[in-house]
Design a protein around this motif. Structure first.
Motif, PDB file in Angstrom:
ATOM      1  N   LEU A   1      12.514  -4.718  28.161  1.00 20.75           N
ATOM      2  CA  LEU A   1      13.479  -4.077  28.321  1.00 20.75           C
ATOM      3  C   LEU A   1      14.539  -3.922  29.149  1.00 20.75           C
ATOM      4  N   ASP A   2      14.395  -5.039  30.036  1.00 18.10           N
ATOM      5  CA  ASP A   2      15.446  -5.017  31.357  1.00 18.10           C
ATOM      6  C   ASP A   2      15.609  -3.753  32.175  1.00 18.10           C
ATOM      7  N   VAL A   3      14.677  -2.413  32.258  1.00 17.10           N
ATOM      8  CA  VAL A   3      14.657  -1.075  32.818  1.00 17.10           C
ATOM      9  C   VAL A   3      13.976  -1.605  34.151  1.00 17.10           C
ATOM     10  N   ALA A   4      14.348  -0.744  34.826  1.00 15.23           N
ATOM     11  CA  ALA A   4      13.247  -0.799  36.366  1.00 15.23           C
ATOM     12  C   ALA A   4      12.085  -0.120  36.268  1.00 15.23           C
ATOM     13  N   ALA A   5      11.234   0.140  36.457  1.00 15.42           N
ATOM     14  CA  ALA A   5       9.499  -0.026  37.024  1.00 15.42           C
ATOM     15  C   ALA A   5      10.043   1.758  36.924  1.00 15.42           C
ATOM     16  N   HIS A   6      10.662   2.384  37.182  1.00 18.27           N
ATOM     17  CA  HIS A   6      10.688   4.213  37.624  1.00 18.27           C
ATOM     18  C   HIS A   6      11.586   4.814  36.644  1.00 18.27           C
ATOM     19  N   GLU A   7      11.682   4.128  35.525  1.00 17.35           N
ATOM     20  CA  GLU A   7      13.173   4.431  34.530  1.00 17.35           C
ATOM     21  C   GLU A   7      11.954   5.199  33.806  1.00 17.35           C
ATOM     22  N   PRO A   8      12.239   6.330  33.170  1.00 16.75           N
ATOM     23  CA  PRO A   8      11.702   6.494  31.774  1.00 16.75           C
ATOM     24  C   PRO A   8      11.492   5.708  30.599  1.00 16.75           C
ATOM     25  N   CYS A   9      10.558   6.275  29.635  1.00 16.41           N
ATOM     26  CA  CYS A   9      10.681   5.527  28.061  1.00 16.41           C
ATOM     27  C   CYS A   9      10.335   6.186  27.302  1.00 16.41           C
ATOM     28  N   VAL A  10      10.153   6.210  25.963  1.00 16.67           N
ATOM     29  CA  VAL A  10       9.841   7.353  25.168  1.00 16.67           C
ATOM     30  C   VAL A  10       9.069   5.878  24.824  1.00 16.67           C
ATOM     31  N   GLN A  11       8.089   6.865  24.194  1.00 15.50           N
ATOM     32  CA  GLN A  11       6.610   6.111  23.046  1.00 15.50           C
ATOM     33  C   GLN A  11       6.413   6.853  22.373  1.00 15.50           C
ATOM     34  N   LEU A  12       6.605   6.223  20.658  1.00 11.80           N
ATOM     35  CA  LEU A  12       5.852   6.469  19.807  1.00 11.80           C
ATOM     36  C   LEU A  12       4.372   5.931  19.009  1.00 11.80           C
ATOM     37  N   HIS A  13       3.360   6.966  18.928  1.00 15.49           N
ATOM     38  CA  HIS A  13       2.326   6.430  18.538  1.00 15.49           C
ATOM     39  C   HIS A  13       2.012   7.014  17.060  1.00 15.49           C
ATOM     40  N   ARG A  14       2.172   5.945  16.585  1.00 12.32           N
ATOM     41  CA  ARG A  14       2.021   6.184  14.916  1.00 12.32           C
ATOM     42  C   ARG A  14       0.695   5.604  14.187  1.00 12.32           C
ATOM     43  N   THR A  15      -0.113   6.350  13.546  1.00  9.73           N
ATOM     44  CA  THR A  15      -1.681   6.146  12.916  1.00  9.73           C
ATOM     45  C   THR A  15      -1.016   5.724  11.288  1.00  9.73           C
ATOM     46  N   ASN A  16      -1.740   4.608  10.098  1.00 10.96           N
ATOM     47  CA  ASN A  16      -1.629   5.356   8.934  1.00 10.96           C
ATOM     48  C   ASN A  16      -2.612   4.427   8.650  1.00 10.96           C
ATOM     49  N   ARG A  17      -2.662   5.735   7.354  1.00 17.05           N
ATOM     50  CA  ARG A  17      -4.403   6.439   6.644  1.00 17.05           C
ATOM     51  C   ARG A  17      -4.629   6.393   5.264  1.00 17.05           C
ATOM     52  N   VAL A  18      -5.226   5.600   4.787  1.00 23.72           N
ATOM     53  CA  VAL A  18      -5.584   5.442   2.853  1.00 23.72           C
ATOM     54  C   VAL A  18      -6.770   6.273   2.411  1.00 23.72           C
TER      55      VAL A  18
ATOM     56  N   THR B   1       1.059  -1.156  -0.338  1.00 31.67           N
ATOM     57  CA  THR B   1      -0.005  -0.383  -0.367  1.00 31.67           C
ATOM     58  C   THR B   1       0.516   1.252  -0.184  1.00 31.67           C
ATOM     59  N   SER B   2       0.264   2.501  -0.435  1.00 35.77           N
ATOM     60  CA  SER B   2       1.547   3.981  -0.167  1.00 35.77           C
ATOM     61  C   SER B   2       0.225   4.366   0.629  1.00 35.77           C
ATOM     62  N   LEU B   3       0.876   5.431   1.166  1.00 37.92           N
ATOM     63  CA  LEU B   3       0.130   5.945   2.371  1.00 37.92           C
ATOM     64  C   LEU B   3      -0.652   7.258   1.960  1.00 37.92           C
ATOM     65  N   ASP B   4      -1.734   7.654   2.744  1.00 39.59           N
ATOM     66  CA  ASP B   4      -2.352   8.880   2.676  1.00 39.59           C
ATOM     67  C   ASP B   4      -2.067   9.916   3.417  1.00 39.59           C
ATOM     68  N   GLU B   5      -1.558   8.896   4.583  1.00 39.34           N
ATOM     69  CA  GLU B   5      -2.041   9.989   6.028  1.00 39.34           C
ATOM     70  C   GLU B   5      -1.571   9.366   7.380  1.00 39.34           C
ATOM     71  N   VAL B   6       0.025   9.828   7.242  1.00 38.72           N
ATOM     72  CA  VAL B   6       0.321   9.349   8.587  1.00 38.72           C
ATOM     73  C   VAL B   6       0.522  10.920  10.523  1.00 38.72           C
ATOM     74  N   ASP B   7       0.106   9.886  10.702  1.00 40.97           N
ATOM     75  CA  ASP B   7      -0.009  10.726  12.699  1.00 40.97           C
ATOM     76  C   ASP B   7       1.592  10.088  13.660  1.00 40.97           C
ATOM     77  N   LEU B   8       1.961  11.025  14.324  1.00 44.76           N
ATOM     78  CA  LEU B   8       2.926  10.095  14.664  1.00 44.76           C
ATOM     79  C   LEU B   8       2.869  11.234  16.485  1.00 44.76           C
ATOM     80  N   THR B   9       3.198  10.438  17.167  1.00 46.16           N
ATOM     81  CA  THR B   9       2.645  12.089  18.441  1.00 46.16           C
ATOM     82  C   THR B   9       4.270  10.872  19.373  1.00 46.16           C
TER      83      THR B   9
END
Length: 118
Positions: free
Chosen positions: A71-88, A49-57
């Motif tokens: 991830l072998d990290v402590a429960a209090h260690e900050p992580c970075v989370q990316l959310h990406r949706t692709n639309r056609v 497919t080819s994408l028309d629209e991508v949202d990234l947070t």
């Protein structure tokens, strides 16, 4: 209905990201027939497919218990989370959530500055 792929990304022997990818079944009907040891989920999607629209947070989060273990990290260690949706044509066809171990992540970019106001 959606297919779900759960992936642990590792750099040498260090886990760096937990990737969850979902795709609609009617667009990617042969998803379960793929050999993902030979191609990535993203490459498979891109070939169909080819994408028309991508949202990234991008957000800072604490890891879930499962992500903390993977991830072998402590429960209090900050992580970075990316959310990406692709639309056609306005229809959501894929959703990806990537959780990075915060201390193991470096975000970089490369771009060309605009030509003098252009």
């Amino acid at each position: 209905d959606a297919f779900h792929a759960a992936i642990l990304e590792i750099d040498d022997t260090t886990p760096v990201a937990v990737v969850d990818r979902w795709s609609v079944t009617d667009v990617f009907h042969d998803f379960l027939e793929q050999d993902f040891s030979k191609t990535t989920v993203f490459s498979y999607w891109a070939s169909r497919t080819s994408l028309d629209e991508v949202d990234l947070t991008e957000t800072a989060v604490l890891p879930t218990e499962a992500d903390s273990q993977l991830l072998d990290v402590a429960a209090h260690e900050p992580c970075v989370q990316l959310h990406r949706t692709n639309r056609v044509r306005g229809r959501l066809i894929t959703y990806t959530r990537i959780t990075f171990a915060g201390a193991r992540l470096a975000l970089t970019s490369r771009y060309r500055p605009m030509d003098r106001f252009g």
